[in-house]
Design an enzyme around this catalytic site. Structure first.
Site, PDB file in Angstrom:
ATOM      1  N   GLY A  10     -84.888  38.468  39.580  1.00 34.11           N
ATOM      2  CA  GLY A  10     -86.321  37.917  39.377  1.00 34.11           C
ATOM      3  C   GLY A  10     -86.827  38.480  40.846  1.00 34.11           C
ATOM      4  O   GLY A  10     -86.436  38.935  41.842  1.00 34.11           O
ATOM      5  N   PHE A  11     -88.126  37.829  41.015  1.00 33.97           N
ATOM      6  CA  PHE A  11     -89.220  37.717  42.143  1.00 33.97           C
ATOM      7  C   PHE A  11     -88.387  37.000  43.168  1.00 33.97           C
ATOM      8  O   PHE A  11     -87.803  37.939  44.290  1.00 33.97           O
ATOM      9  CB  PHE A  11     -90.257  37.358  41.699  1.00 33.97           C
ATOM     10  CG  PHE A  11     -91.323  37.091  42.928  1.00 33.97           C
ATOM     11  CD1 PHE A  11     -91.238  38.051  44.051  1.00 33.97           C
ATOM     12  CD2 PHE A  11     -92.035  36.189  43.077  1.00 33.97           C
ATOM     13  CE1 PHE A  11     -92.240  37.855  45.127  1.00 33.97           C
ATOM     14  CE2 PHE A  11     -92.853  35.792  44.239  1.00 33.97           C
ATOM     15  CZ  PHE A  11     -92.882  36.659  45.100  1.00 33.97           C
ATOM     16  N   ILE A  12     -88.172  35.819  42.989  1.00 33.81           N
ATOM     17  CA  ILE A  12     -87.495  35.054  44.081  1.00 33.81           C
ATOM     18  C   ILE A  12     -86.146  35.524  44.445  1.00 33.81           C
ATOM     19  O   ILE A  12     -85.694  35.867  45.626  1.00 33.81           O
ATOM     20  CB  ILE A  12     -87.746  33.505  44.139  1.00 33.81           C
ATOM     21  CG1 ILE A  12     -89.081  33.276  43.993  1.00 33.81           C
ATOM     22  CG2 ILE A  12     -86.990  32.833  45.366  1.00 33.81           C
ATOM     23  CD1 ILE A  12     -89.347  31.748  43.790  1.00 33.81           C
ATOM     24  N   TYR A 151     -93.104  22.729  30.894  1.00 30.25           N
ATOM     25  CA  TYR A 151     -92.593  23.376  31.944  1.00 30.25           C
ATOM     26  C   TYR A 151     -92.186  22.565  32.953  1.00 30.25           C
ATOM     27  O   TYR A 151     -90.810  22.662  33.483  1.00 30.25           O
ATOM     28  CB  TYR A 151     -93.234  24.754  32.223  1.00 30.25           C
ATOM     29  CG  TYR A 151     -92.693  25.152  33.750  1.00 30.25           C
ATOM     30  CD1 TYR A 151     -91.597  26.109  33.836  1.00 30.25           C
ATOM     31  CD2 TYR A 151     -93.379  24.766  35.025  1.00 30.25           C
ATOM     32  CE1 TYR A 151     -91.344  26.513  34.989  1.00 30.25           C
ATOM     33  CE2 TYR A 151     -93.038  25.372  36.052  1.00 30.25           C
ATOM     34  CZ  TYR A 151     -91.723  26.278  36.085  1.00 30.25           C
ATOM     35  OH  TYR A 151     -91.435  26.637  37.365  1.00 30.25           O
ATOM     36  N   LYS A 155     -88.070  21.317  34.332  1.00 27.38           N
ATOM     37  CA  LYS A 155     -87.875  21.405  35.731  1.00 27.38           C
ATOM     38  C   LYS A 155     -87.551  19.704  36.393  1.00 27.38           C
ATOM     39  O   LYS A 155     -86.593  19.691  36.803  1.00 27.38           O
ATOM     40  CB  LYS A 155     -89.064  21.913  36.721  1.00 27.38           C
ATOM     41  CG  LYS A 155     -89.136  23.365  36.404  1.00 27.38           C
ATOM     42  CD  LYS A 155     -88.034  23.900  37.220  1.00 27.38           C
ATOM     43  CE  LYS A 155     -88.026  25.504  37.030  1.00 27.38           C
ATOM     44  NZ  LYS A 155     -86.713  26.234  37.631  1.00 27.38           N
TER      45      LYS A 155
END
Ligand code: UGA
Length: 313
Positions: A10-12, A151, A155
């Site tokens: 993924g991005f991170i 979401y 979390k």
């Protein structure tokens, strides 16, 4: 150090993998290549990591408890950085059950497997969304569970599981709350990458309230923050990793118009599920980790636009 990065495609995760390889860590990535956004992009992320160094890749779904535990039994890690997640506030409103599976069940599988196999340190990638709607800079002790979207609820719930399993197994826990991360290779559904792509294509960008504000945080600062938590943290802790200097969306538009005077903008109503403002108090990370974000929105946007022009054109 032997480090497992879940969601490393993924991005991170991919930026982090590059950074840790440069720091001579051994990296394993587990990623299931979910199609929440274009899988091709995730493959390109992996190619980027390969330009820095070799890493191990495992492609399976962390919702599978048996496979997850088997992987942990067959490998030993000094730290696990759990970034795999189904992101996206708006998608969670129409697909809440997927968030229970990806953002809670998979987390529990990782926590349990890490605990069972004696992993000493687990880092969990959490979100500013756990604070819900709050005014002003938020400290880590201000998350009260009053969230605005499925979401964020996932979390928030996952954070509780992290505390439970850290207590049960005794591993050191880092909960890192990221604040709207952007930069080159940024997640294509998020505001900054989406706006830049649309402007480059001559399409209109839609704004769901110019008075909303976000503590946009540049990817390199986030990666450095994760690295610091790996190396500097002595006790289990929760940290905000933000920029500490939020801007209103109006300001973001002004900056984009400086770069693209022809940008076309349409105003839309505020969307339920979003929080109006985010603003991190980063004193704790500054004092305990030595975390000091270095890239402000002007420089971060300049770098992101330069990347996007090259990537899309
Ligand atoms: C983002 C991510 O989507 C979450 O996965 C992450 O957990 C969260 O940041 C976080 O860091 O805590 P969000 O802050 O809503 O959530 O980020 P964007 O989707 O980039 O939206 C930023 C702002 O732009 C919001 O105010 C949103 O309403 C607005 N926006 C977004 C628009 O006005 N137009 C769009 O087309 C998209």
């Amino acid at each position: 150090m032997k480090v497992l990065i879940t969601g490393g495609a993924g991005f991170i995760g991919s930026h982090l993998a590059k950074y840790l390889l440069e720091e001579n860590h051994h990296i394993t990535i587990i990623d299931t290549f979910s199609d929440y956004y274009d899988v091709t992009r995730k493959k390109e992320h992996l190619e980027q990591i390969q330009t820095i160094g070799e890493f191990y890749l495992e492609t399976f779904d962390l919702r599978d408890e048996v496979k997850t535990l088997r992987h942990f039994r067959e490998n030993s890690y000094d730290a696990v950085i759990h970034l795999a997640a189904l992101p996206g506030v708006q998608y969670s409103i129409t697909h809440p059950h997927e968030y229970i599976d990806h953002d809670i069940k998979a987390v529990v599988n990782v926590l349990r497997a890490a605990g069972e196999t004696g992993v000493p340190h687990v880092v969990f990638g959490s979100s500013s969304s756990v604070y819900g709607d709050v005014e002003g800079p938020v400290r880590e002790d201000q998350a009260e569970g009053k969230v605005k979207s499925p979401y964020a609820a996932a979390k928030s719930g996952a954070e509780s599981f992290c505390h439970a399993y850290s207590s049960l197994y005794g591993f050191k826990l880092s909960i890192l709350r990221f604040f709207t991360v952007y930069g080159p290779w940024g997640r294509p559904d998020m505001a900054i990458p989406l706006f830049i792509k649309k402007i480059l294509n001559g399409e209109k960008i839609e704004i769901y309230g110019r008075d909303q504000s976000r503590d946009f945080t540049y990817i390199d600062d986030i990666v450095r923050g994760i690295f610091l938590s790996l190396h500097q943290q002595t006790e289990s802790e929760v940290f905000n990793l933000g920029n500490g200097q939020p801007i209103e969306l109006q300001r973001l538009i002004d900056l984009l118009v400086d770069h693209f005077p022809d940008a076309k903008i349409v105003d839309r109503p505020f969307r339920k599920g979003d929080v109006k403002h985010t603003w991190s108090d980063i004193h704790k990370a500054q004092e305990q980790l030595g975390y000091h974000p270095e890239i402000d929105i002007n420089e971060g946007l300049r770098r992101t636009i330069a990347w996007a022009k090259k990537y899309y054109e």
